[in-house]
Design a protein around this motif. Structure first.
Motif, mmCIF file in Angstrom:
data_model
loop_
_atom_site.group_PDB
_atom_site.id
_atom_site.type_symbol
_atom_site.label_atom_id
_atom_site.label_comp_id
_atom_site.label_asym_id
_atom_site.label_seq_id
_atom_site.Cartn_x
_atom_site.Cartn_y
_atom_site.Cartn_z
ATOM 1 N N PRO A 89 11.977 -5.310 -7.928
ATOM 2 C CA PRO A 89 10.901 -6.297 -8.106
ATOM 3 C C PRO A 89 11.148 -7.600 -7.352
ATOM 4 O O PRO A 89 10.267 -8.436 -7.283
ATOM 5 C CB PRO A 89 10.912 -6.534 -9.622
ATOM 6 C CG PRO A 89 12.330 -6.287 -10.030
ATOM 7 C CD PRO A 89 12.794 -5.137 -9.141
ATOM 8 N N TYR A 90 12.381 -7.763 -6.800
ATOM 9 C CA TYR A 90 12.681 -8.987 -6.071
ATOM 10 C C TYR A 90 12.384 -8.864 -4.572
ATOM 11 O O TYR A 90 12.702 -9.746 -3.805
ATOM 12 C CB TYR A 90 14.139 -9.389 -6.302
ATOM 13 C CG TYR A 90 14.454 -9.526 -7.763
ATOM 14 C CD1 TYR A 90 13.917 -10.575 -8.512
ATOM 15 C CD2 TYR A 90 15.237 -8.596 -8.426
ATOM 16 C CE1 TYR A 90 14.175 -10.695 -9.867
ATOM 17 C CE2 TYR A 90 15.500 -8.709 -9.782
ATOM 18 C CZ TYR A 90 14.960 -9.758 -10.491
ATOM 19 O OH TYR A 90 15.210 -9.870 -11.823
ATOM 20 N N GLY A 91 11.776 -7.740 -4.153
ATOM 21 C CA GLY A 91 11.263 -7.656 -2.799
ATOM 22 C C GLY A 91 12.110 -6.912 -1.795
ATOM 23 O O GLY A 91 11.684 -6.724 -0.671
ATOM 24 N N ARG B 280 -6.211 -11.541 -1.886
ATOM 25 C CA ARG B 280 -5.851 -10.148 -1.879
ATOM 26 C C ARG B 280 -6.286 -9.528 -0.568
ATOM 27 O O ARG B 280 -7.271 -8.844 -0.483
ATOM 28 C CB ARG B 280 -6.524 -9.426 -3.035
ATOM 29 C CG ARG B 280 -6.163 -10.033 -4.355
ATOM 30 C CD ARG B 280 -6.810 -9.298 -5.473
ATOM 31 N NE ARG B 280 -8.249 -9.391 -5.401
ATOM 32 C CZ ARG B 280 -9.044 -8.807 -6.260
ATOM 33 N NH1 ARG B 280 -8.560 -8.065 -7.209
ATOM 34 N NH2 ARG B 280 -10.341 -8.927 -6.168
ATOM 35 N N ALA B 281 -5.564 -9.766 0.510
ATOM 36 C CA ALA B 281 -5.972 -9.218 1.777
ATOM 37 C C ALA B 281 -4.830 -8.546 2.466
ATOM 38 O O ALA B 281 -3.817 -8.308 1.885
ATOM 39 C CB ALA B 281 -6.517 -10.319 2.665
ATOM 40 N N TYR B 282 -4.997 -8.290 3.701
ATOM 41 C CA TYR B 282 -4.083 -7.491 4.488
ATOM 42 C C TYR B 282 -2.623 -7.812 4.261
ATOM 43 O O TYR B 282 -1.811 -6.943 4.179
ATOM 44 C CB TYR B 282 -4.430 -7.689 5.955
ATOM 45 C CG TYR B 282 -3.343 -7.313 6.873
ATOM 46 C CD1 TYR B 282 -3.204 -6.004 7.284
ATOM 47 C CD2 TYR B 282 -2.440 -8.261 7.299
ATOM 48 C CE1 TYR B 282 -2.206 -5.651 8.126
ATOM 49 C CE2 TYR B 282 -1.442 -7.906 8.141
ATOM 50 C CZ TYR B 282 -1.318 -6.606 8.560
ATOM 51 O OH TYR B 282 -0.317 -6.275 9.404
ATOM 52 N N THR B 283 -2.263 -9.108 4.109
ATOM 53 C CA THR B 283 -0.850 -9.442 4.028
ATOM 54 C C THR B 283 -0.334 -9.582 2.613
ATOM 55 O O THR B 283 0.771 -10.028 2.399
ATOM 56 C CB THR B 283 -0.593 -10.737 4.798
ATOM 57 O OG1 THR B 283 -1.535 -11.704 4.398
ATOM 58 C CG2 THR B 283 -0.691 -10.509 6.283
ATOM 59 N N ALA B 284 -1.036 -9.167 1.580
ATOM 60 C CA ALA B 284 -0.632 -9.427 0.205
ATOM 61 C C ALA B 284 0.657 -8.791 -0.198
ATOM 62 O O ALA B 284 1.273 -9.223 -1.136
ATOM 63 C CB ALA B 284 -1.720 -8.962 -0.735
ATOM 64 N N ASN B 285 1.110 -7.751 0.476
ATOM 65 C CA ASN B 285 2.319 -7.069 0.045
ATOM 66 C C ASN B 285 3.528 -7.399 0.912
ATOM 67 O O ASN B 285 4.534 -6.725 0.834
ATOM 68 C CB ASN B 285 2.111 -5.555 0.072
ATOM 69 C CG ASN B 285 1.575 -5.069 -1.235
ATOM 70 O OD1 ASN B 285 1.616 -5.778 -2.224
ATOM 71 N ND2 ASN B 285 1.062 -3.862 -1.262
ATOM 72 N N PHE C 196 1.591 -3.231 -8.146
ATOM 73 C CA PHE C 196 0.276 -3.735 -7.757
ATOM 74 C C PHE C 196 -0.066 -5.023 -8.499
ATOM 75 O O PHE C 196 -0.677 -5.933 -7.934
ATOM 76 C CB PHE C 196 -0.799 -2.686 -8.029
ATOM 77 C CG PHE C 196 -0.716 -1.481 -7.134
ATOM 78 C CD1 PHE C 196 0.192 -1.409 -6.102
ATOM 79 C CD2 PHE C 196 -1.558 -0.396 -7.329
ATOM 80 C CE1 PHE C 196 0.270 -0.301 -5.273
ATOM 81 C CE2 PHE C 196 -1.500 0.716 -6.502
ATOM 82 C CZ PHE C 196 -0.578 0.765 -5.473
ATOM 83 N N ASP C 197 0.319 -5.106 -9.774
ATOM 84 C CA ASP C 197 0.043 -6.329 -10.539
ATOM 85 C C ASP C 197 0.718 -7.526 -9.892
ATOM 86 O O ASP C 197 0.138 -8.609 -9.792
ATOM 87 C CB ASP C 197 0.519 -6.145 -11.971
ATOM 88 C CG ASP C 197 0.215 -7.358 -12.839
ATOM 89 O OD1 ASP C 197 -0.912 -7.874 -12.770
ATOM 90 O OD2 ASP C 197 1.118 -7.805 -13.570
ATOM 91 N N GLN C 198 1.951 -7.340 -9.439
ATOM 92 C CA GLN C 198 2.688 -8.433 -8.800
ATOM 93 C C GLN C 198 2.129 -8.764 -7.426
ATOM 94 O O GLN C 198 2.083 -9.930 -7.027
ATOM 95 C CB GLN C 198 4.170 -8.062 -8.682
ATOM 96 C CG GLN C 198 4.884 -7.937 -10.021
ATOM 97 C CD GLN C 198 6.299 -7.435 -9.861
ATOM 98 O OE1 GLN C 198 6.614 -6.676 -8.945
ATOM 99 N NE2 GLN C 198 7.180 -7.845 -10.756
ATOM 100 N N ASP C 199 1.711 -7.742 -6.683
ATOM 101 C CA ASP C 199 1.332 -7.946 -5.290
ATOM 102 C C ASP C 199 -0.139 -8.296 -5.081
ATOM 103 O O ASP C 199 -0.472 -9.010 -4.140
ATOM 104 C CB ASP C 199 1.636 -6.687 -4.472
ATOM 105 C CG ASP C 199 3.128 -6.478 -4.280
ATOM 106 O OD1 ASP C 199 3.892 -7.433 -4.477
ATOM 107 O OD2 ASP C 199 3.525 -5.349 -3.929
#
Length: 334
Positions: free
Chosen positions: A12-14, A113-118, A244-247
């Motif tokens: 969860p820390y990426g 919430r677009a292309y770079t959200a994750n 998904f909730d986080q991102d």
């Protein structure tokens, strides 16, 4: 109140690693996806976490229907970008933005919430410099493979040739986006969406030109998420929902699970988890056009040596939320 069993989950820390959840907290134990790894031999202390860059709102953890707390979530996350970073899916895929809005003296964090959200959190590491003795034109050039073009509706259905899933097309208000606008192949946690459509919930919702949207998407579940067969579909759906909730839902919100059970899709074993995101407090304070958003993740087992297929739907309440049920009920798998 239930808790998630101990096990390996996406970090969860990426980082691109899997991290050990001991049943009560995240530990220091990690390993690369795809490697065999058992439980750590001794309890580990939770990793030191970086301070957040913006004021945070405490949110309840995921749990079963009408309960809170089930999926493991760290109390604090890694620093978020202050510029766009990935598409939103769900209710929206638009560029991730950590936005401080001062309205009526209240500061809230809005993320697009677009292309770079994750995309991964920013790092302080300095990129290595090229050896200036080597002419730039001699450096090997690597080009990313072209992204798949998303299929257009055929009649009243959309068919995904990659996953074999097909579903009802919600209607003309919903449009098929460009693949480059919703996919980020560099992010291992992010699905490579191979079909989908979106509808605008609120244009320029953050005053920075970003839109909040409802979404319908399909993809194969990324390799980073462990999967050993249909018996693990329930746990996998919860792990994806946590990610998904986080991102994807950067605005402070409450949330709950509405449905969490096995099903079949065209005779294949599957799982559905339905949820509701509640943005009422922020919406009323800042004039947002939606207050709640309902969504679902449906997973379908595709047999041995194949990644499960995934349908992801999320619809804000200022759009027609009957789309959620219509798409779910129409889902078929080849």
């Amino acid at each position: 109140m239930t808790t998630t069993p101990a096990g390996w989950y996406p970090d969860p820390y990426g980082s691109p690693l899997l991290r050990w959840w001991d049943g009560t907290q995240w530990t220091d134990a990690t390993h690369a996806p795809g490697q065999e790894a058992g439980a750590p031999q001794a309890p580990q202390q939770a990793p030191q976490q970086a301070p957040l860059q913006a004021p945070q709102q405490t949110q309840p953890q995921w749990g079963p229907v009408n309960q809170t707390a089930q999926l493991p979530m760290p109390e604090f996350g890694a620093p978020r970008r202050t510029a766009p970073v990935w598409p939103w899916i769900v209710g929206g895929i638009a560029t991730v933005v950590v936005l401080a809005l001062v309205i009526g003296g209240a500061v809230i964090v809005l993320r697009d919430r677009a292309y770079t959200a994750n995309a991964r959190p920013d790092t302080t590491a300095t990129a290595p410099q090229l050896d200036q003795t080597v002419p730039p034109e001699q450096e090997p050039q690597q080009s990313a493979p072209p992204l798949p073009q998303l299929p257009q509706p055929a009649g009243d259905r959309i068919k995904d040739p990659v996953t074999g899933l097909s579903y009802a097309y919600p209607g003309d208000k919903w449009q098929v986006p460009e693949s480059k606008d919703i996919n980020n192949p560099a992010d291992q946690r992010s699905p490579l969406w191979t079909s989908g459509c979106t509808a605008t919930s609120q244009a320029n919702y953050d005053g920075r030109g970003n839109d909040w949207v409802g979404s319908v998407y399909t993809a194969e579940v990324p390799q980073i998420y462990p999967y050993s067969g249909s018996q693990g579909l329930g746990q996998l759906s919860q792990t994806l929902l946590l990610t998904f909730d986080q991102d994807f839902y950067g605005i402070p919100h409450d949330h709950k699970i509405l449905r969490n059970e096995a099903l079949t899709v065209s005779g294949k074993q599957g799982w559905v988890i339905e949820f509701e995101m509640d943005f009422t407090k922020v919406a009323e304070a800042n004039g947002l056009k939606w207050k709640k958003e309902k969504g679902a993740i449906v997973l379908v087992d595709r047999g041995q040596n194949a990644r499960p297929a995934m349908l992801y739907v999320s619809v804000p309440d200022n759009l027609d939320q009957s789309v959620l049920k219509r798409v779910e009920d129409s889902l078929q798998s080849q």
